[in-house]
Design an enzyme around this catalytic site. Structure first.
Site, short mmCIF file in Angstrom:
data_model
loop_
_atom_site.label_atom_id
_atom_site.label_comp_id
_atom_site.label_asym_id
_atom_site.label_seq_id
_atom_site.Cartn_x
_atom_site.Cartn_y
_atom_site.Cartn_z
N ASP A 44 -6.91 2.08 11.36
CA ASP A 44 -7.55 2.07 12.68
C ASP A 44 -6.52 1.81 13.78
O ASP A 44 -6.85 1.81 14.97
CB ASP A 44 -8.74 1.10 12.74
CG ASP A 44 -8.35 -0.34 12.48
OD1 ASP A 44 -7.16 -0.61 12.18
OD2 ASP A 44 -9.23 -1.22 12.58
N SER A 45 -5.23 1.66 13.38
CA SER A 45 -4.15 1.66 14.36
C SER A 45 -4.14 2.98 15.13
O SER A 45 -3.46 3.11 16.14
CB SER A 45 -2.80 1.43 13.67
OG SER A 45 -2.62 2.39 12.65
N ASP A 83 -9.31 2.63 6.74
CA ASP A 83 -9.81 1.38 7.32
C ASP A 83 -11.29 1.48 7.65
O ASP A 83 -11.74 2.49 8.20
CB ASP A 83 -9.09 1.11 8.65
CG ASP A 83 -7.95 0.13 8.50
OD1 ASP A 83 -8.05 -0.78 7.65
OD2 ASP A 83 -6.97 0.28 9.24
N LYS A 112 -10.28 -0.06 3.27
CA LYS A 112 -9.59 -1.32 3.56
C LYS A 112 -10.47 -2.12 4.52
O LYS A 112 -10.97 -1.56 5.50
CB LYS A 112 -8.20 -1.06 4.16
CG LYS A 112 -7.46 -2.34 4.55
CD LYS A 112 -5.98 -2.10 4.75
CE LYS A 112 -5.57 -1.50 6.05
NZ LYS A 112 -5.97 -2.27 7.26
N GLU A 114 -10.72 -5.68 6.76
CA GLU A 114 -10.06 -6.87 7.30
C GLU A 114 -10.95 -8.10 7.12
O GLU A 114 -12.16 -8.03 7.35
CB GLU A 114 -9.78 -6.67 8.80
CG GLU A 114 -8.73 -5.62 9.08
CD GLU A 114 -8.32 -5.57 10.55
OE1 GLU A 114 -8.65 -6.50 11.31
OE2 GLU A 114 -7.67 -4.58 10.92
N GLU A 181 -0.57 -9.00 6.34
CA GLU A 181 0.12 -8.64 7.58
C GLU A 181 0.61 -9.89 8.29
O GLU A 181 -0.15 -10.86 8.46
CB GLU A 181 -0.86 -7.85 8.49
CG GLU A 181 -0.25 -7.44 9.81
CD GLU A 181 -1.05 -6.37 10.56
OE1 GLU A 181 -2.08 -5.89 10.04
OE2 GLU A 181 -0.64 -6.03 11.68
#
Ligand code: KIV
Length: 263
Positions: A44-45, A83, A112, A114, A181
């Site tokens: 999602d970057s 993501d 993925k 978070e 991270e």
């Protein structure tokens, strides 16, 4: 044949490192797999680097589905991880499952997610229903406003112990991989030795099983100040393909990240 989760686990069991880069479109997807990248992360970057947003928060499920389809069409072999964007995994395990199904249907092989302790039920719910999960702990950009900035995580005894505990419970909940991270290298090393699943590091030192960077960062296209953990692989390469091949080689041989890239 497409790289499967079993292929990656075999590499991990043989003590071999694997490579991950973010990818958002078909052209790069084809190029990255041709240069030997094992895993393409539809991160999602893309909110930051493709859409020009300040954070990843505006990225939607539809955006992730669209970019996953683009990446899946470009790649024949690479493993594709996508993501779950802000707000699509947090509400309930059931809602997360519905959203993850759409991402998987678009061509991802793993999602993925978070978050630490709070994501254990969701991780269990998804993995029990056939959706592989990579847990993402440490600096979690979707919580940036709660964390108060892009800073190193787990640098006190209490927060380090919390991260170790989160890694253990997420593994127990079924996570097949763990991304860390902005975590001090010795802590990432300890967590990697503690869990029995591959770890993927970004700003987490050389002892993780795998490394990831944002593609445009490792191609020297970052905006503003260069974060310490980023290496611009274009500096010593004659073209993009060379830079990616050099990244793959440096990760596989343990030459990247070196001391100047870790905390
Ligand atoms: O979205 C992303 O690109 C990521 C990486 C920074 C790990 O999550």
């Amino acid at each position: 044949m497409r790289t499967s989760i079993s292929t990656l686990l075999k590499l991990y069991q043989n003590g071999e490192k694997f490579t991950v880069l973010t990818c958002y479109d078909a052209i790069f997807s084809r190029l990255l797999e041709a240069c030997g990248v094992d895993v393409l992360l539809v991160g999602d970057s893309l909110g930051n680097v493709v859409q020009g947003e300040d954070t990843t928060l505006p990225v939607t499920l539809d955006h992730m589905i669209y970019h996953t389809r683009c990446v899946a069409r470009g790649a024949e072999k690479a493993f594709i991880m996508t993501d779950m964007p802000f707000g699509t995994a947090q509400l309930s395990p059931e809602r997360a499952f519905e959203n993850a199904c759409q991402i998987m249907a678009a061509g991802a092989q793993m999602v993925k997610i978070e978050g630490g302790h709070i994501m254990t039920d969701t991780t269990q719910f998804l993995t029990q229903r056939g959706i592989p999960v990579c847990a993402h702990i440490g600096l979690t950009p979707q919580s940036i406003h709660q964390l108060g900035g892009y800073k190193i995580q787990g640098n006190t005894e209490i927060t380090a112990n919390r991260l170790i505990d989160e890694a253990k419970v997420l593994e127990k909940s079924g996570a097949a991989m763990l991304l860390m991270e902005l975590v001090p290298a010795p802590l990432a090393k300890q967590i990697t030795a503690t869990v029995s699943i591959p770890t993927i590091g970004i700003g987490a030192g050389a002892d993780c099983t795998a490394q990831v960077l944002v593609l445009y960062d490792m191609l020297g296209l970052y905006q503003g100040n260069k974060a310490k953990f980023i290496k611009d692989f274009m500096v010593e390469s004659s073209n993009i393909q060379d830079a990616v091949r050099n990244y793959v080689k440096a990760v596989k041989t343990g030459q990247f990240p070196d001391k100047i890239h870790e905390f």
